[in-house]
Structures are given as C-alpha cells and as structure tokens.
Design a protein around this motif. Structure first.
Motif, short mmCIF file in Angstrom:
data_model
loop_
_atom_site.label_atom_id
_atom_site.label_comp_id
_atom_site.label_asym_id
_atom_site.label_seq_id
_atom_site.Cartn_x
_atom_site.Cartn_y
_atom_site.Cartn_z
N ASP A 126 0.82 -1.21 0.00
CA ASP A 126 0.00 0.00 0.00
C ASP A 126 0.85 1.26 0.00
OD1 ASP A 126 0.84 0.50 2.64
OD2 ASP A 126 -0.91 -0.51 3.50
N ILE A 127 0.18 2.38 -0.15
CA ILE A 127 0.87 3.66 -0.27
C ILE A 127 1.63 4.01 1.00
CG2 ILE A 127 -1.15 5.01 0.46
CD1 ILE A 127 -0.27 7.12 -1.65
N ASP A 128 1.09 3.63 2.17
CA ASP A 128 1.79 3.94 3.43
C ASP A 128 3.13 3.23 3.52
OD1 ASP A 128 -0.25 5.60 4.24
OD2 ASP A 128 -1.29 4.06 5.39
N ALA A 129 3.17 1.97 3.06
CA ALA A 129 4.42 1.22 3.09
C ALA A 129 5.46 1.86 2.16
CB ALA A 129 4.18 -0.24 2.69
N MET A 130 5.03 2.30 0.99
CA MET A 130 5.96 2.93 0.06
C MET A 130 6.44 4.29 0.58
SD MET A 130 6.58 0.85 -2.42
CE MET A 130 7.24 1.81 -3.78
N LYS A 131 5.54 5.04 1.21
CA LYS A 131 5.96 6.32 1.80
C LYS A 131 6.96 6.09 2.92
CE LYS A 131 2.04 9.34 0.71
NZ LYS A 131 0.86 10.07 1.23
N ARG A 132 6.74 5.02 3.68
CA ARG A 132 7.66 4.69 4.77
C ARG A 132 9.04 4.37 4.20
NH1 ARG A 132 4.55 1.27 6.96
NH2 ARG A 132 5.46 -0.68 6.24
N GLU A 133 9.07 3.60 3.11
CA GLU A 133 10.37 3.29 2.49
C GLU A 133 11.04 4.57 1.99
OE1 GLU A 133 12.44 0.81 -1.18
OE2 GLU A 133 10.33 0.42 -0.69
N TYR A 134 10.28 5.43 1.36
CA TYR A 134 10.86 6.69 0.86
C TYR A 134 11.43 7.52 2.00
CZ TYR A 134 11.20 11.37 -1.13
OH TYR A 134 11.66 12.61 -1.52
N ASP A 159 16.12 -0.92 -0.26
CA ASP A 159 14.87 -1.40 0.34
C ASP A 159 14.81 -1.12 1.84
OD1 ASP A 159 12.46 -2.52 0.89
OD2 ASP A 159 12.92 -4.51 0.12
N TRP A 160 14.48 0.12 2.18
CA TRP A 160 14.50 0.58 3.57
C TRP A 160 13.12 0.58 4.23
CZ3 TRP A 160 18.48 2.13 6.85
CH2 TRP A 160 19.77 1.97 6.31
N MET A 161 12.18 -0.16 3.70
CA MET A 161 10.81 -0.16 4.22
C MET A 161 10.74 -0.59 5.68
SD MET A 161 7.52 -2.11 2.55
CE MET A 161 7.82 -1.37 0.94
N ASN A 162 11.64 -1.50 6.11
CA ASN A 162 11.55 -2.10 7.45
C ASN A 162 12.54 -1.54 8.45
OD1 ASN A 162 9.50 -4.12 6.69
ND2 ASN A 162 11.11 -4.95 5.40
N ALA A 163 13.09 -0.36 8.18
CA ALA A 163 14.07 0.23 9.10
C ALA A 163 13.46 0.50 10.47
CB ALA A 163 14.62 1.52 8.51
N THR A 164 14.26 0.29 11.51
CA THR A 164 13.82 0.51 12.89
C THR A 164 14.97 1.05 13.73
OG1 THR A 164 14.39 -1.76 13.54
CG2 THR A 164 12.10 -1.36 12.84
N ILE A 165 14.63 1.46 14.94
CA ILE A 165 15.64 1.79 15.95
C ILE A 165 15.66 0.65 16.96
CG2 ILE A 165 16.08 3.26 17.97
CD1 ILE A 165 17.11 4.55 15.53
N GLY A 166 16.85 0.10 17.20
CA GLY A 166 16.95 -1.02 18.13
C GLY A 166 18.34 -1.59 18.19
N ASN A 167 18.42 -2.91 18.17
CA ASN A 167 19.68 -3.63 18.37
C ASN A 167 20.30 -4.10 17.06
OD1 ASN A 167 18.27 -3.75 21.00
ND2 ASN A 167 20.02 -5.04 21.58
N PRO A 168 21.56 -3.72 16.81
CA PRO A 168 22.25 -4.25 15.63
C PRO A 168 22.24 -5.77 15.57
CG PRO A 168 23.53 -2.48 16.62
CD PRO A 168 22.40 -2.78 17.57
N GLU A 169 22.21 -6.41 16.74
CA GLU A 169 22.22 -7.88 16.78
C GLU A 169 21.07 -8.47 15.95
OE1 GLU A 169 24.00 -6.59 20.79
OE2 GLU A 169 22.48 -5.89 19.39
N ALA A 170 19.95 -7.76 15.86
CA ALA A 170 18.81 -8.26 15.09
C ALA A 170 19.14 -8.31 13.60
CB ALA A 170 17.58 -7.40 15.34
N ASP A 171 19.76 -7.24 13.08
CA ASP A 171 20.19 -7.25 11.68
C ASP A 171 21.21 -8.35 11.42
OD1 ASP A 171 18.64 -5.21 10.61
OD2 ASP A 171 20.27 -3.74 10.49
N LEU A 172 22.15 -8.51 12.34
CA LEU A 172 23.19 -9.52 12.17
C LEU A 172 22.59 -10.93 12.20
CD1 LEU A 172 25.94 -7.98 14.49
CD2 LEU A 172 25.53 -7.54 12.06
N ALA A 173 21.61 -11.14 13.08
CA ALA A 173 20.94 -12.43 13.15
C ALA A 173 20.18 -12.72 11.85
CB ALA A 173 19.97 -12.46 14.34
#
Length: 290
Positions: free
Chosen positions: A35-43, A189-203
């Motif tokens: 949806d449009i909200d997901a694409m705006k979030r990625e942008y 593809d930055w749609m799922n960016a968050t603030i949190g723990n780098p360990e999650a990305d590494l996992a």
C-alpha cells in the motif's frame, strides 16, 4: 503508463523496477500487495539514510503512476550480493582455468567483509525517527501461524529479556538488498528500518546464510559447494563486524530465535525454509528449558 517509464529491469514480491528518464534513474512501483503507506515509509527511511551520509541510493521523489505509488531513485550500476554468490558458486563448479580456488575464496570473502563494514556504518547512527524494532518484531510474531500461542509467548519473553539498544537498523539485510558497486556495498529497500539492536540485523543475515533454501535451478554441485561454505561465510562476517563494533557471535546468537520467528510472517520465503526455521526455533526453546 507514463511516458517517462522505460524498460523493466527488476522485480520483487512487493514491487517492479523500471528505467526512468532515459535510464538515468529508476522508478520502483508498488504491486497490489503493497500500500501507499508502506511505500511512503520506504521513501522516508531511505531519505533519512541518504541525509545521514549512509551508503544508499539517492531517493529523488515519491510519485503515483496510474494509481500505483512509486519512488524515483538514483540508478545503481552494480550487482546484488545474491547474484554474486550464485555466480561464484556456478563458476566454482565449472572450469576454472587460470584461476585458483584460493582466489575464488578471497573474492567471496571480500564481499562478506564489505557487507559487515556497511552494516557497522549503518548501525553507528542513532536517535532517528523510525519505528521501534522491538515492537515491530513482536507485532510480526503475533501474525505467525507456524508456532503455537505458547511458543510465540516464549519467543517474545526471550526477546524481552535481551538488552535494549537504540541504533539504526535496516530490518531486512538479505542478499538481494545488498548491492556491490565498484568494490563498495550499498543497502537498498528501507521499508523495514527501525531503531533497536544491531544484533537483530546480524541475526537476520546469519539466518539467511545458514538456513536459506537454494534456488532449484542451481546444479547439485553448486548446491553442495554453497552448503560447505555457509559457516565460513558467517565466521568471516562476524570476525569483521566484531573488529569494527565489538559485538560478538554469542551476543547475536541470542537473537536467532526471535528473528527466525519474525521471518515466519514474511512472504518472501517458501514453506520448506519456514519449516527449517520452525524446527530451529523449537530446538532453541527446548534448550532454554533445560
């Protein structure tokens, strides 16, 4: 369709990518399931990452074409890490006249090291306006149909017990979202960016390397070869990241079960791979009870 749109050059589960403005740029257009909200979030997330000086394509504008939301980006002339890994495996199992096996291994590991370097750079940013990683993971686990209610509660309890950090994370650092251009890695593809723990990305990265089901078109020899190097890729990746940021494999390993559980809600992986992840989650939950 808009006259500025050119040849189709790529696609994924959520979007299609076309040339834009005489191929000097690209446009990413949403499919019906996005949806449009997901694409705006990625942008917005990609714009934020660009303004922070991170290695990402420059986003130019958010548009709508024939009712489809889209983003106009800088065109990156490079290859995804997924394509490079597959090419490496195919080349490794075909004739290699004039090229040593050690040379191939070093080339592959160079890609792994620059990926670790890129993620370390992304994770160095903090205090940015993106969603909470922990809440996003919990919400995704809530939608999972592959675990019992009790198992989901146990995974969320495990997640809540882990240390909390406030660093920028990409949220989906799979091999298809990492581009290699002139010896440097870039993240798309930055749609799922968050603030949190780098360990999650590494996992997330480790799970893909260790458990991904390989494409059916690969010859058996290439599959066998990739299976023999999975753990060495993880070793090189974590060795490089630990040197840069101090996070160890043991710290990342604690995040494997929660991130694997989150991945069960994704559309981009098949049933065979999801069954592998379910088995790994249940094994880890059982180990915690001992």
């Amino acid at each position: 369709m808009n006259a500025m749109i050119g040849e189709k050059i790529g696609e994924g589960g959520c979007s299609e990518v076309f040339e834009w403005e005489n191929a000097s740029k690209i446009i990413k257009l949403a499919r019906a399931n996005t949806d449009i909200d997901a694409m705006k979030r990625e942008y917005d997330h990609n714009r934020m990452a660009w303004e922070q000086g991170l290695p990402v394509p420059q986003p130019f504008e958010f548009v709508e074409i024939d009712g489809r939301p889209g983003i106009v980006f800088e065109r990156i002339y490079g290859e995804t890490l997924m394509k490079r890994f597959v090419q490496h495996a195919l080349h490794r199992t075909s004739s290699e006249e004039g090229v040593t096996e050690q040379g191939h291994i070093e080339d592959k590991h160079d890609d792994v090291r620059i990926t670790a370097q890129m993620l370390s750079e992304i994770h160095s940013k903090s205090n940015l306006n993106v969603p909470s990683q922990r809440e996003t993971i919990k919400n995704s686990i809530g939608w999972v149909n592959y675990l019992t209610s009790k198992e989901k509660e146990e995974v969320i309890t495990l997640l809540e017990s882990l240390p909390s950090k406030q660093q920028l994370c990409h949220g989906d650092p799979n091999l298809g979202n990492i581009m290699i251009r002139e010896g440097n890695a870039l993240m798309i593809d930055w749609m799922n960016a968050t603030i949190g723990n780098p360990e999650a990305d590494l996992a997330e990265y480790i799970i893909m390397i260790r458990y991904a089901v390989l494409p059916a078109y690969l010859p058996d020899e290439a599959v066998d070869y990739i299976n023999t190097i999975r753990e060495s890729i993880i070793d090189v990746f974590m060795d490089e990241y630990t040197k840069l940021a101090g996070i160890t494999y043991e710290e990342v390993d604690a995040w494997i079960a929660p991130i694997a559980a989150r991945k069960l809600s994704a559309d981009g992986i098949g049933e065979e791979e999801k069954n592998v992840l379910v088995n790994e989650i249940r094994k880890r939950l059982a180990d915690l009870q001992r």
